[in-house]
Design a protein around this motif. Sequence first.
Motif, PDB file in Angstrom:
ATOM      1  N   SER A 121      28.299  75.396  -7.841  1.00 45.75           N
ATOM      2  CA  SER A 121      27.597  76.529  -7.495  1.00 45.75           C
ATOM      3  C   SER A 121      27.318  76.594  -6.115  1.00 45.75           C
ATOM      4  N   ALA A 122      27.182  78.052  -5.745  1.00 52.70           N
ATOM      5  CA  ALA A 122      27.136  78.479  -4.321  1.00 52.70           C
ATOM      6  C   ALA A 122      25.848  77.541  -3.566  1.00 52.70           C
ATOM      7  N   LYS A 123      25.859  77.618  -2.474  1.00 60.06           N
ATOM      8  CA  LYS A 123      24.522  76.623  -1.899  1.00 60.06           C
ATOM      9  C   LYS A 123      23.136  77.338  -2.156  1.00 60.06           C
ATOM     10  N   LYS A 124      23.312  79.015  -2.274  1.00 56.88           N
ATOM     11  CA  LYS A 124      22.215  79.642  -2.145  1.00 56.88           C
ATOM     12  C   LYS A 124      22.275  80.815  -3.437  1.00 56.88           C
ATOM     13  N   PHE A 125      22.552  80.123  -4.620  1.00 59.77           N
ATOM     14  CA  PHE A 125      22.454  80.659  -5.973  1.00 59.77           C
ATOM     15  C   PHE A 125      21.133  81.265  -6.345  1.00 59.77           C
ATOM     16  N   PHE A 126      19.853  80.465  -5.673  1.00 60.72           N
ATOM     17  CA  PHE A 126      18.613  80.921  -6.351  1.00 60.72           C
ATOM     18  C   PHE A 126      17.790  80.761  -4.884  1.00 60.72           C
ATOM     19  N   ILE A 127      17.354  81.907  -4.415  1.00 58.90           N
ATOM     20  CA  ILE A 127      16.382  81.962  -3.398  1.00 58.90           C
ATOM     21  C   ILE A 127      15.294  82.669  -3.540  1.00 58.90           C
ATOM     22  N   THR A 128      14.221  82.041  -3.657  1.00 60.52           N
ATOM     23  CA  THR A 128      12.993  82.772  -3.817  1.00 60.52           C
ATOM     24  C   THR A 128      11.698  82.018  -2.742  1.00 60.52           C
ATOM     25  N   PHE A 182      29.305  82.952 -13.005  1.00 56.06           N
ATOM     26  CA  PHE A 182      28.083  83.598 -13.402  1.00 56.06           C
ATOM     27  C   PHE A 182      27.734  84.390 -12.098  1.00 56.06           C
ATOM     28  N   VAL A 183      27.415  85.445 -12.151  1.00 56.28           N
ATOM     29  CA  VAL A 183      27.291  86.406 -11.041  1.00 56.28           C
ATOM     30  C   VAL A 183      25.760  86.963 -10.966  1.00 56.28           C
ATOM     31  N   LYS A 184      25.171  87.329 -12.076  1.00 57.76           N
ATOM     32  CA  LYS A 184      23.846  88.040 -11.931  1.00 57.76           C
ATOM     33  C   LYS A 184      23.069  87.988 -13.431  1.00 57.76           C
ATOM     34  N   THR A 185      21.948  87.608 -13.365  1.00 60.57           N
ATOM     35  CA  THR A 185      21.215  87.563 -14.771  1.00 60.57           C
ATOM     36  C   THR A 185      21.003  88.938 -14.874  1.00 60.57           C
ATOM     37  N   ALA A 186      20.751  89.264 -16.260  1.00 63.62           N
ATOM     38  CA  ALA A 186      20.427  90.677 -16.798  1.00 63.62           C
ATOM     39  C   ALA A 186      19.100  90.909 -16.687  1.00 63.62           C
ATOM     40  N   SER A 187      17.963  90.017 -16.796  1.00 64.53           N
ATOM     41  CA  SER A 187      16.654  90.194 -16.741  1.00 64.53           C
ATOM     42  C   SER A 187      16.023  89.456 -15.707  1.00 64.53           C
ATOM     43  N   LYS A 188      14.594  90.030 -15.650  1.00 69.48           N
ATOM     44  CA  LYS A 188      13.710  89.212 -14.746  1.00 69.48           C
ATOM     45  C   LYS A 188      12.868  88.080 -15.698  1.00 69.48           C
ATOM     46  N   ALA A 189      13.101  87.542 -16.348  1.00 67.78           N
ATOM     47  CA  ALA A 189      12.505  86.632 -17.371  1.00 67.78           C
ATOM     48  C   ALA A 189      12.018  85.402 -16.808  1.00 67.78           C
ATOM     49  N   LYS A 190      11.185  84.708 -17.247  1.00 68.69           N
ATOM     50  CA  LYS A 190      10.563  83.490 -16.881  1.00 68.69           C
ATOM     51  C   LYS A 190      11.607  82.266 -17.094  1.00 68.69           C
ATOM     52  N   SER A 191      12.596  82.222 -17.988  1.00 72.49           N
ATOM     53  CA  SER A 191      13.631  81.303 -17.961  1.00 72.49           C
ATOM     54  C   SER A 191      15.014  81.985 -18.041  1.00 72.49           C
ATOM     55  N   SER A 192      15.918  81.290 -17.343  1.00 77.46           N
ATOM     56  CA  SER A 192      17.201  82.028 -17.221  1.00 77.46           C
ATOM     57  C   SER A 192      18.233  80.855 -17.978  1.00 77.46           C
ATOM     58  N   LYS A 193      19.103  81.449 -18.810  1.00 76.66           N
ATOM     59  CA  LYS A 193      20.201  80.575 -19.274  1.00 76.66           C
ATOM     60  C   LYS A 193      21.567  80.821 -18.584  1.00 76.66           C
ATOM     61  N   ILE A 194      22.151  79.939 -18.039  1.00 76.67           N
ATOM     62  CA  ILE A 194      23.752  80.376 -17.537  1.00 76.67           C
ATOM     63  C   ILE A 194      24.329  79.489 -18.669  1.00 76.67           C
ATOM     64  N   PRO A 195      25.130  80.452 -19.453  1.00 80.54           N
ATOM     65  CA  PRO A 195      25.929  79.993 -20.583  1.00 80.54           C
ATOM     66  C   PRO A 195      27.023  78.999 -20.461  1.00 80.54           C
ATOM     67  N   ALA A 196      27.629  78.167 -21.166  1.00 82.80           N
ATOM     68  CA  ALA A 196      28.843  77.442 -21.120  1.00 82.80           C
ATOM     69  C   ALA A 196      29.920  78.150 -21.254  1.00 82.80           C
ATOM     70  N   GLY A 239      15.957  87.133  -6.050  1.00 85.90           N
ATOM     71  CA  GLY A 239      14.822  88.046  -6.283  1.00 85.90           C
ATOM     72  C   GLY A 239      14.136  87.961  -7.666  1.00 85.90           C
ATOM     73  N   ASN A 240      14.722  87.022  -8.468  1.00 91.02           N
ATOM     74  CA  ASN A 240      13.766  86.820  -9.662  1.00 91.02           C
ATOM     75  C   ASN A 240      12.751  85.598  -9.313  1.00 91.02           C
ATOM     76  N   LYS A 241      11.512  86.301  -9.075  1.00 95.89           N
ATOM     77  CA  LYS A 241      10.543  85.573  -8.759  1.00 95.89           C
ATOM     78  C   LYS A 241       9.486  84.993  -9.767  1.00 95.89           C
ATOM     79  N   LYS A 242      10.010  85.475 -11.236  1.00 98.48           N
ATOM     80  CA  LYS A 242       9.185  84.980 -12.220  1.00 98.48           C
ATOM     81  C   LYS A 242       9.911  83.877 -12.802  1.00 98.48           C
ATOM     82  N   VAL A 243      11.086  83.363 -12.652  1.00102.42           N
ATOM     83  CA  VAL A 243      12.022  82.227 -13.323  1.00102.42           C
ATOM     84  C   VAL A 243      11.164  81.145 -12.806  1.00102.42           C
ATOM     85  N   THR A 244      11.067  80.021 -14.034  1.00102.34           N
ATOM     86  CA  THR A 244      10.271  78.765 -13.670  1.00102.34           C
ATOM     87  C   THR A 244      11.195  77.715 -14.417  1.00102.34           C
TER      88      THR A 244
END
Length: 72
Positions: free
Chosen positions: A62-69, A11-25, A46-51
């Motif tokens: 997973s990479a060590k820094k896959f989610f940095i906000t 999984f390389v990048k999400t398509a949106s800046k939504a509050k929730s993100s799903k990494i599919p199987a 950079g997705n600061k809305k995701v909760t």
Amino acid sequence: MTSVKKKTVSFVKTASKAKSSKIPATVSIKGKKYKVTAIAANALKGNKKVTKITIGKNVTRSAKKFFITVRN
């Protein structure tokens, strides 16, 4: 692509800046089905809305820094 022979991808990048993100199987690419087994570095950077993040059952790495906000 992580492995063509094993039919796995990262999984390389999400398509949106939504509050929730799903990494599919699994994902389909050009009619072929691949297992998502890894999350790449900066995948959600950079997705600061995701909760909420839902991670698919095939993800084993997973990479060590896959989610940095940083929030102040």
